[in-house]
Design an enzyme around this catalytic site. Structure first.
Site, PDB file in Angstrom:
ATOM      1  N   TYR A  29       4.949  -8.109  15.857  1.00  0.00           N
ATOM      2  CA  TYR A  29       5.059  -6.878  15.069  1.00  0.00           C
ATOM      3  C   TYR A  29       5.721  -5.772  15.897  1.00  0.00           C
ATOM      4  O   TYR A  29       6.730  -5.200  15.483  1.00  0.00           O
ATOM      5  CB  TYR A  29       3.664  -6.448  14.628  1.00  0.00           C
ATOM      6  CG  TYR A  29       3.626  -5.227  13.752  1.00  0.00           C
ATOM      7  CD1 TYR A  29       4.045  -5.284  12.418  1.00  0.00           C
ATOM      8  CD2 TYR A  29       3.153  -4.000  14.235  1.00  0.00           C
ATOM      9  CE1 TYR A  29       3.997  -4.158  11.602  1.00  0.00           C
ATOM     10  CE2 TYR A  29       3.098  -2.873  13.429  1.00  0.00           C
ATOM     11  CZ  TYR A  29       3.522  -2.958  12.118  1.00  0.00           C
ATOM     12  OH  TYR A  29       3.478  -1.845  11.308  1.00  0.00           O
TER      13      TYR A  29
ATOM     14  N   VAL B 113      12.928 -10.420   1.966  1.00  0.00           N
ATOM     15  CA  VAL B 113      14.019  -9.717   2.674  1.00  0.00           C
ATOM     16  C   VAL B 113      14.621 -10.540   3.815  1.00  0.00           C
ATOM     17  O   VAL B 113      15.628 -10.122   4.401  1.00  0.00           O
ATOM     18  CB  VAL B 113      13.585  -8.323   3.198  1.00  0.00           C
ATOM     19  CG1 VAL B 113      13.252  -7.381   2.061  1.00  0.00           C
ATOM     20  CG2 VAL B 113      12.445  -8.433   4.203  1.00  0.00           C
TER      21      VAL B 113
ATOM     22  N   PHE C 133       0.837  -1.215   0.000  1.00  0.00           N
ATOM     23  CA  PHE C 133       0.000   0.000   0.000  1.00  0.00           C
ATOM     24  C   PHE C 133       0.875   1.269   0.000  1.00  0.00           C
ATOM     25  O   PHE C 133       0.903   2.014  -0.987  1.00  0.00           O
ATOM     26  CB  PHE C 133      -0.949  -0.085   1.208  1.00  0.00           C
ATOM     27  CG  PHE C 133      -1.509   1.227   1.656  1.00  0.00           C
ATOM     28  CD1 PHE C 133      -2.163   2.061   0.752  1.00  0.00           C
ATOM     29  CD2 PHE C 133      -1.394   1.640   2.986  1.00  0.00           C
ATOM     30  CE1 PHE C 133      -2.677   3.281   1.167  1.00  0.00           C
ATOM     31  CE2 PHE C 133      -1.914   2.854   3.399  1.00  0.00           C
ATOM     32  CZ  PHE C 133      -2.545   3.671   2.491  1.00  0.00           C
TER      33      PHE C 133
HETATM   34  P1  NAD Z   1       1.446  -3.540   3.275  1.00  0.00           P
HETATM   35  O1  NAD Z   1       1.148  -4.832   3.926  1.00  0.00           O
HETATM   36  O2  NAD Z   1       0.507  -3.054   2.219  1.00  0.00           O
HETATM   37  O3  NAD Z   1       2.908  -3.524   2.668  1.00  0.00           O
HETATM   38  C1  NAD Z   1       3.948  -4.321   3.124  1.00  0.00           C
HETATM   39  C2  NAD Z   1       4.683  -4.852   1.916  1.00  0.00           C
HETATM   40  O4  NAD Z   1       5.800  -5.636   2.348  1.00  0.00           O
HETATM   41  C3  NAD Z   1       3.812  -5.772   1.049  1.00  0.00           C
HETATM   42  O5  NAD Z   1       3.977  -5.461  -0.298  1.00  0.00           O
HETATM   43  C4  NAD Z   1       4.361  -7.171   1.369  1.00  0.00           C
HETATM   44  O6  NAD Z   1       4.128  -8.097   0.330  1.00  0.00           O
HETATM   45  C5  NAD Z   1       5.821  -6.856   1.605  1.00  0.00           C
HETATM   46  N1  NAD Z   1       6.505  -7.859   2.436  1.00  0.00           N
HETATM   47  C6  NAD Z   1       6.086  -8.398   3.602  1.00  0.00           C
HETATM   48  N2  NAD Z   1       6.989  -9.287   4.053  1.00  0.00           N
HETATM   49  C7  NAD Z   1       8.016  -9.292   3.160  1.00  0.00           C
HETATM   50  C8  NAD Z   1       9.239 -10.006   3.060  1.00  0.00           C
HETATM   51  N3  NAD Z   1       9.598 -10.888   4.007  1.00  0.00           N
HETATM   52  N4  NAD Z   1      10.038  -9.773   1.998  1.00  0.00           N
HETATM   53  C9  NAD Z   1       9.688  -8.883   1.038  1.00  0.00           C
HETATM   54  N5  NAD Z   1       8.527  -8.187   1.067  1.00  0.00           N
HETATM   55  C10 NAD Z   1       7.704  -8.391   2.126  1.00  0.00           C
HETATM   56  O7  NAD Z   1       1.555  -2.452   4.451  1.00  0.00           O
HETATM   57  P2  NAD Z   1       1.769  -0.882   4.403  1.00  0.00           P
HETATM   58  O8  NAD Z   1       0.628  -0.270   5.101  1.00  0.00           O
HETATM   59  O9  NAD Z   1       2.105  -0.431   3.043  1.00  0.00           O
HETATM   60  O10 NAD Z   1       3.035  -0.742   5.360  1.00  0.00           O
HETATM   61  C11 NAD Z   1       4.334  -0.514   4.853  1.00  0.00           C
HETATM   62  C12 NAD Z   1       5.306  -0.336   6.002  1.00  0.00           C
HETATM   63  O11 NAD Z   1       4.909   0.756   6.815  1.00  0.00           O
HETATM   64  C13 NAD Z   1       5.401  -1.555   6.919  1.00  0.00           C
HETATM   65  O12 NAD Z   1       6.753  -1.732   7.307  1.00  0.00           O
HETATM   66  C14 NAD Z   1       4.579  -1.154   8.108  1.00  0.00           C
HETATM   67  O13 NAD Z   1       5.026  -1.789   9.287  1.00  0.00           O
HETATM   68  C15 NAD Z   1       4.795   0.349   8.162  1.00  0.00           C
HETATM   69  N6  NAD Z   1       3.666   1.026   8.819  1.00  0.00           N
HETATM   70  C16 NAD Z   1       2.474   1.161   8.196  1.00  0.00           C
HETATM   71  C17 NAD Z   1       1.410   1.776   8.858  1.00  0.00           C
HETATM   72  C18 NAD Z   1       0.081   1.981   8.210  1.00  0.00           C
HETATM   73  O14 NAD Z   1      -0.834   2.509   8.858  1.00  0.00           O
HETATM   74  N7  NAD Z   1      -0.127   1.658   6.951  1.00  0.00           N
HETATM   75  C19 NAD Z   1       1.588   2.224  10.169  1.00  0.00           C
HETATM   76  C20 NAD Z   1       2.818   2.019  10.776  1.00  0.00           C
HETATM   77  C21 NAD Z   1       3.861   1.432  10.093  1.00  0.00           C
END
Ligand code: NAD
Ligand code: UDP
Length: 311
Positions: free
Chosen positions: A144, A58, A12
């Site tokens: 997490y 990763v 996202f």
């Molecule tokens: P998301 O789940 O849409 O995106 C995470 C991405 O990481 C996905 O494309 C997934 O396929 C990929 N991924 C997961 N595990 C992986 C691995 N082992 N190797 C390679 N790729 C992997 O979530 P998001 O909302 O886009 O969040 C992105 C980042 O921002 C994350 O690190 C999340 O912890 C952080 N974050 C997001 C929010 C939020 O509200 N959206 C809040 C706090 C932190």
């Protein structure tokens, strides 16, 4: 022009970030294992000669020549990160070690997408970066929360020990177009439920609060932090506009024009009761603050969900 690696780039936030980086003229390598990310999220970037998509996990090492690394790979929704908690913590810990190892080797700058979850169920409100948090180390959210806390520790240790240029950002609840319909997070759940005329599922009595930031604002903040010299962070990025989950449900119902009823379900274990960022540091160091109002951001998000659902 810089060579930029975005891990989790098909997710996202990552997909919006890849777009902005390409618009700014950079070369972007997007790495994703497609756990919660989708090729469709970056489909429109495929024909851009400066964009490359790699399927890679990763938790395995990666060697590339890059100048900057935005390290976002990690499932973010409780439903997804609790699906395989051992994998989640491996993703945070091993993934961050691998990205730091890469950054050390090629002298790249690396930004960690950390989270407000490092504050746990906060006893300080709003949360400032100086607050150490109130986190359950053995609960169902710990894979997490603690994973990200270790990731932050690794960032600081590689920075102090090896001189790696580290940047730590604590992201608060972010929403916007391209969230998965079955993402499980509250904004996407409520929009999908309201659009389908299904009941909106409030966990608990709905008095818990969150503060929601529109994705475009967040991405602007990530890029500002990456390009800020001499400031490692951590820095909070989020929108201080706080609301209860019940208020959120009512607002989404109204904007969708839905007559869905509201039903209550059990509150998940360790669900934080309040959350609001103090963004003084981001304002001072980055000159950053959110500009998209909640109704404006929600309206755009609902429109994109409607469009996607229709197709
Ligand atoms: P998301 O789940 O849409 O995106 C995470 C991405 O990481 C996905 O494309 C997934 O396929 C990929 N991924 C997961 N595990 C992986 C691995 N082992 N190797 C390679 N790729 C992997 O979530 P998001 O909302 O886009 O969040 C992105 C980042 O921002 C994350 O690190 C999340 O912890 C952080 N974050 C997001 C929010 C939020 O509200 N959206 C809040 C706090 C932190
Ligand atoms: N929530 C809810 N109904 C849903 C999904 C979530 O009431 O269908 C609640 C959840 O219990 C939490 C808040 O909304 O109190 C935010 O949940 P989300 O999973 O979006 O993010 P996080 O808890 O990680 O902040």
């Amino acid at each position: 022009m810089k060579r930029v690696l975005v891990t989790g780039g098909a997710g996202f936030i990552g997909s919006h970030l890849c777009e902005r980086l390409l618009e700014a003229g950079h070369e972007v390598t997007c790495v994703d294992n497609f756990f919660t990310g989708r090729r469709a999220n970056v489909r429109r970037l495929r024909d851009n000669a400066s964009f490359e998509l790699l399927r890679h996990d990763v938790t395995e090492p990666l060697l590339l020549e890059v100048d900057q690394i935005y390290h976002l790979a990690c499932p973010a929704s409780p439903v997804h990160y609790q699906y395989n908690p051992v994998k989640t913590i491996k993703t945070s810990v091993l993934g961050t070690i691998h990205m730091l190892g890469l950054a050390k080797r090629v002298r790249a700058r690396v930004l960690l997408a950390s989270t407000s979850e490092v504050y746990g169920n906060p006893l300080e409100h709003p949360q400032r970066e100086s607050y150490w948090g109130n986190v359950n180390p053995i609960g169902i959210r710990s894979c997490y929360d603690e994973g990200k806390r270790v990731a932050e520790t690794l960032m600081m240790d590689y920075h102090r020990q090896n001189g790696v240029q580290a940047r730590i950002v604590r992201i608060f609840n972010t929403y916007g177009p391209r969230m998965l319909f079955d993402d499980g997070r509250v904004v996407s759940n409520f929009i999908v439920q309201a659009l389908q005329g299904n009941p909106l599922t409030i966990y608990g009595d709905g008095s818990q609060t969150r503060s929601f930031c529109y994705v475009d604002d967040l991405v602007r903040g990530l890029m500002a932090m990456m390009n800020c010299d001499g400031f490692v962070g951590p820095v909070n990025l989020g929108n201080p506009h706080e609301m209860t989950v019940l208020e959120l449900a009512e607002e989404i119902r109204e904007l969708v024009g839905s007559r869905s009823e509201i039903v209550h379900k059990p509150l998940p274990q360790d669900d934080p009761t309040r959350r609001q960022p103090d963004i003084t540091l981001a304002r001072e160091k980055l000159g950053w603050e959110p500009t998209v109002g909640f109704r404006e951001g929600l309206t755009k998000t609902i429109a994109e969900f409607r469009e996607r659902m229709a197709s």
